[in-house]
Each structure stands twice: as C-alpha cells, then as structure tokens.
Design a protein around this motif. Structure first.
Motif, mmCIF file in Angstrom:
data_model
loop_
_atom_site.group_PDB
_atom_site.id
_atom_site.type_symbol
_atom_site.label_atom_id
_atom_site.label_comp_id
_atom_site.label_asym_id
_atom_site.label_seq_id
_atom_site.Cartn_x
_atom_site.Cartn_y
_atom_site.Cartn_z
ATOM 1 N N LEU A 52 82.116 -5.138 8.960
ATOM 2 C CA LEU A 52 82.325 -5.568 7.570
ATOM 3 C C LEU A 52 82.461 -4.359 6.649
ATOM 4 C CD1 LEU A 52 82.246 -8.523 6.188
ATOM 5 C CD2 LEU A 52 80.138 -7.695 5.178
ATOM 6 N N MET A 53 81.647 -3.327 6.891
ATOM 7 C CA MET A 53 81.714 -2.116 6.065
ATOM 8 C C MET A 53 83.059 -1.407 6.235
ATOM 9 S SD MET A 53 78.873 -2.103 4.373
ATOM 10 C CE MET A 53 79.028 -3.882 4.409
ATOM 11 N N LEU A 54 83.603 -1.418 7.452
ATOM 12 C CA LEU A 54 84.937 -0.838 7.658
ATOM 13 C C LEU A 54 85.982 -1.615 6.880
ATOM 14 C CD1 LEU A 54 85.463 0.150 11.411
ATOM 15 C CD2 LEU A 54 84.718 1.569 9.505
ATOM 16 N N MET A 55 85.883 -2.936 6.906
ATOM 17 C CA MET A 55 86.858 -3.775 6.198
ATOM 18 C C MET A 55 86.831 -3.510 4.696
ATOM 19 S SD MET A 55 86.330 -7.446 8.078
ATOM 20 C CE MET A 55 86.976 -7.797 9.722
ATOM 21 N N GLY A 56 85.665 -3.181 4.174
ATOM 22 C CA GLY A 56 85.538 -2.932 2.743
ATOM 23 C C GLY A 56 85.686 -1.476 2.354
ATOM 24 N N GLY A 57 85.962 -0.609 3.325
ATOM 25 C CA GLY A 57 86.078 0.805 3.015
ATOM 26 C C GLY A 57 84.759 1.448 2.651
ATOM 27 N N LEU A 58 83.652 0.790 2.957
ATOM 28 C CA LEU A 58 82.327 1.343 2.681
ATOM 29 C C LEU A 58 81.876 2.287 3.793
ATOM 30 C CD1 LEU A 58 80.891 -2.000 1.368
ATOM 31 C CD2 LEU A 58 81.141 0.057 -0.008
ATOM 32 N N GLU A 59 82.503 2.148 4.945
ATOM 33 C CA GLU A 59 82.403 3.119 6.034
ATOM 34 C C GLU A 59 83.823 3.476 6.427
ATOM 35 O OE1 GLU A 59 80.017 4.688 7.509
ATOM 36 O OE2 GLU A 59 78.160 3.528 7.382
ATOM 37 N N ARG A 60 84.032 4.709 6.828
ATOM 38 C CA ARG A 60 85.359 5.141 7.259
ATOM 39 C C ARG A 60 85.445 5.087 8.778
ATOM 40 N NH1 ARG A 60 88.926 7.378 3.761
ATOM 41 N NH2 ARG A 60 88.159 7.968 1.695
ATOM 42 N N ALA A 61 86.524 4.509 9.286
ATOM 43 C CA ALA A 61 86.740 4.483 10.726
ATOM 44 C C ALA A 61 86.887 5.909 11.242
ATOM 45 C CB ALA A 61 87.989 3.670 11.049
ATOM 46 N N THR A 62 86.270 6.189 12.383
ATOM 47 C CA THR A 62 86.416 7.504 13.014
ATOM 48 C C THR A 62 87.530 7.499 14.049
ATOM 49 O OG1 THR A 62 84.599 6.875 14.500
ATOM 50 C CG2 THR A 62 84.048 8.235 12.596
ATOM 51 N N GLY A 63 88.189 6.359 14.179
ATOM 52 C CA GLY A 63 89.345 6.243 15.060
ATOM 53 C C GLY A 63 90.069 4.948 14.762
ATOM 54 N N GLY A 64 91.362 4.892 15.083
ATOM 55 C CA GLY A 64 92.136 3.684 14.812
ATOM 56 C C GLY A 64 92.511 3.564 13.351
ATOM 57 N N GLU A 78 87.809 8.776 -1.920
ATOM 58 C CA GLU A 78 86.689 7.924 -2.339
ATOM 59 C C GLU A 78 86.959 7.243 -3.684
ATOM 60 O OE1 GLU A 78 84.159 6.999 -0.549
ATOM 61 O OE2 GLU A 78 84.830 8.250 1.107
ATOM 62 N N ASP A 79 87.587 7.955 -4.610
ATOM 63 C CA ASP A 79 87.884 7.364 -5.909
ATOM 64 C C ASP A 79 88.872 6.211 -5.779
ATOM 65 O OD1 ASP A 79 86.178 9.090 -7.186
ATOM 66 O OD2 ASP A 79 87.742 10.491 -7.822
ATOM 67 N N ALA A 80 89.907 6.410 -4.970
ATOM 68 C CA ALA A 80 90.900 5.356 -4.771
ATOM 69 C C ALA A 80 90.279 4.145 -4.088
ATOM 70 C CB ALA A 80 92.077 5.892 -3.952
ATOM 71 N N LEU A 81 89.396 4.385 -3.123
ATOM 72 C CA LEU A 81 88.707 3.279 -2.454
ATOM 73 C C LEU A 81 87.840 2.502 -3.435
ATOM 74 C CD1 LEU A 81 87.556 4.784 0.968
ATOM 75 C CD2 LEU A 81 88.999 2.762 0.653
ATOM 76 N N ALA A 82 87.135 3.222 -4.300
ATOM 77 C CA ALA A 82 86.274 2.555 -5.280
ATOM 78 C C ALA A 82 87.104 1.689 -6.221
ATOM 79 C CB ALA A 82 85.474 3.597 -6.065
ATOM 80 N N ARG A 83 88.240 2.203 -6.670
ATOM 81 C CA ARG A 83 89.103 1.409 -7.552
ATOM 82 C C ARG A 83 89.663 0.201 -6.822
ATOM 83 N NH1 ARG A 83 90.777 6.649 -9.151
ATOM 84 N NH2 ARG A 83 92.576 6.521 -7.749
ATOM 85 N N ARG A 88 90.212 -5.476 -6.052
ATOM 86 C CA ARG A 88 90.760 -6.398 -5.058
ATOM 87 C C ARG A 88 89.726 -7.026 -4.138
ATOM 88 N NH1 ARG A 88 96.155 -5.498 -4.393
ATOM 89 N NH2 ARG A 88 96.142 -7.694 -3.792
ATOM 90 N N MET A 89 88.491 -6.525 -4.163
ATOM 91 C CA MET A 89 87.476 -7.006 -3.223
ATOM 92 C C MET A 89 86.193 -7.383 -3.948
ATOM 93 S SD MET A 89 87.615 -4.451 0.044
ATOM 94 C CE MET A 89 88.950 -4.514 1.238
#
Length: 231
Positions: A52-64, A78-83, A88-89
């Motif tokens: 769930l955290m990957l889907m929300g960009g709250l954790e960054r995938a280390t692969g894929g 990080e700024d773009a993810l927060a915006r 949108r989420m």
C-alpha cells in the motif's frame, strides 16, 4: 476503455536492517482498473502495508516500476510526490494521524487550504456532515472516540475528491459497530465519487465487499480472487 488507476511491474522493496538487507516485497505485478475496490489480505508480515505504501509513493520501490494514474512514481522527487498525493490520493491509516492541536474541522480543512481551495472550511464542514460529525466539528481529537477520530480521518482523506483512496486497516482499532460504519462510509465514497479503493485488512467481512481480493505471503502474491468468481 479507461486507463488503470495503478500498475505495478515486478515491484520490489528491500530495506537495510542490522542483519543486512531484508526483502519485503519480492516482485509484485498488479493492474488495478479505475473504480475497482481491491482488498489486500494475508498474514502479518506478508507485505500488505508495504505494498500500500508503494502504491501511495510513501515508500519507494527498490526495483521494478509503480505507476499511479499514468504517472511513474519512481521518477518523481519528494516534492512532486507530495503534491501528487495531495491532489490525487487520499490515505487513511489505522492510527488516524490527526493533528491534536486542531479541531475536527481544522484537521479536515488544512489539506484543502494547502491545496489552494478557497472554500476549504465550507467543504470540510460538508465532509464532516457526510460522516455524521457536524456536531463535533469544534472538538479536538482527544475529545473524540476512536470511531469518531477515524471518521474525521476519512473525511480528511475524501475532501479533495481523490481518484485513489488507500486505507491501511481502517477498522483495525475500532469495535464492530464503528468498524461497520467506517466500511459503509468507505464504499459509499467509492460509489459516490468513483474513486479506486485499495484496502489492507484482516477482516474477512471487509474483504468480501471488495471487487477483487489479492492474498500476499512472504512478499509475493499468493492468489487473486474476484468477487464475481467467488459467487
């Protein structure tokens, strides 16, 4: 045909611990159509919340790769993810994460103000009314019950009308009656606004209401079942 809300391609998450690298997610590939309700289930430690955290960009995938609404989350800073999350989420956590020094109304209005909505407080008041808490708008989190705090958190997540709503054990800290009320509110938001809803849950009752259920074990998808196939 509408574009998928979420696409994961061989998504992996590894974290460094005292004993070395720990593999949390081991190659998750998943396509979530817009408007679908998806339940993530599995034993503790299977990777549900991390996914769930990957889907929300709250954790960054280390692969894929992880895409949300056509955007590659791994390519954003990080700024773009927060915006992106702000606009949108919506994210609902088991532990509410309300600001203790703000009233219920202020907790809901603050993200709207940060997003530049001039009617932030009017919209926040309407959201609190929608979750049955207009009479508690001036109360602080410590003055609210657990069920009321979760409803405030849900109103805050729903207020920006997110295209994707992510919820991590939203009924985990609640009694049965309050848990049922939160479930109804979550699915009501999906029905009213067409949001894509992804839920992490241990509740078989909550999972059974989802269009599709994905079961994880040891950081991998063990199986997937659609509600139509189960009937």
């Amino acid at each position: 045909m509408t574009d998928p809300a979420l696409v994961l391609e061989d998504a992996r998450l590894s974290l460094e611990g005292n004993a070395g690298k720990v593999d949390i997610l081991r190659g998750i590939s998943l396509n979530v159509p817009a408007g679908q309700t998806l339940g993530l289930v599995g034993p503790s430690g299977s990777g549900k919340s991390s996914l769930l955290m990957l889907m929300g960009g709250l954790e960054r995938a280390t692969g894929g790769r992880v895409q949300a609404l056509g955007h590659d989350l791994g390519a954003m800073d990080e700024d773009a993810l927060a915006r992106f999350r702000r606009d949108r989420m919506g994210v609902v956590f088991q532990s509410f994460h309300l600001i203790p020094t703000m009233t219920a109304l202020e907790n809901v209005a603050t993200p709207l103000e940060l997003a530049g909505h001039r009617d932030a407080f009017a919209r926040a008041a309407a959201e609190l009314e929608a979750v049955g808490l207009s009479h508690r708008a001036g109360h602080y989190p410590a003055q609210l019950s657990g069920g009321e705090q979760q409803r405030v958190a849900l109103a805050r997540a729903a207020a920006p009308r997110p295209a994707i709503l992510l919820a991590d054990e939203p009924t985990g800290n609640l009694d049965e009656a309050n848990g049922a009320a939160i479930m109804d509110l979550l699915f009501g938001l999906r029905d009213q606004y067409g949001a894509t809803l992804v839920l992490v849950t241990h509740s078989a009752r909550l999972a059974s209401r989802c269009d599709r259920v994905v079961r994880l074990r040891d950081g991998r998808i063990e199986d997937t079942e659609s509600r139509e196939a189960a009937q």
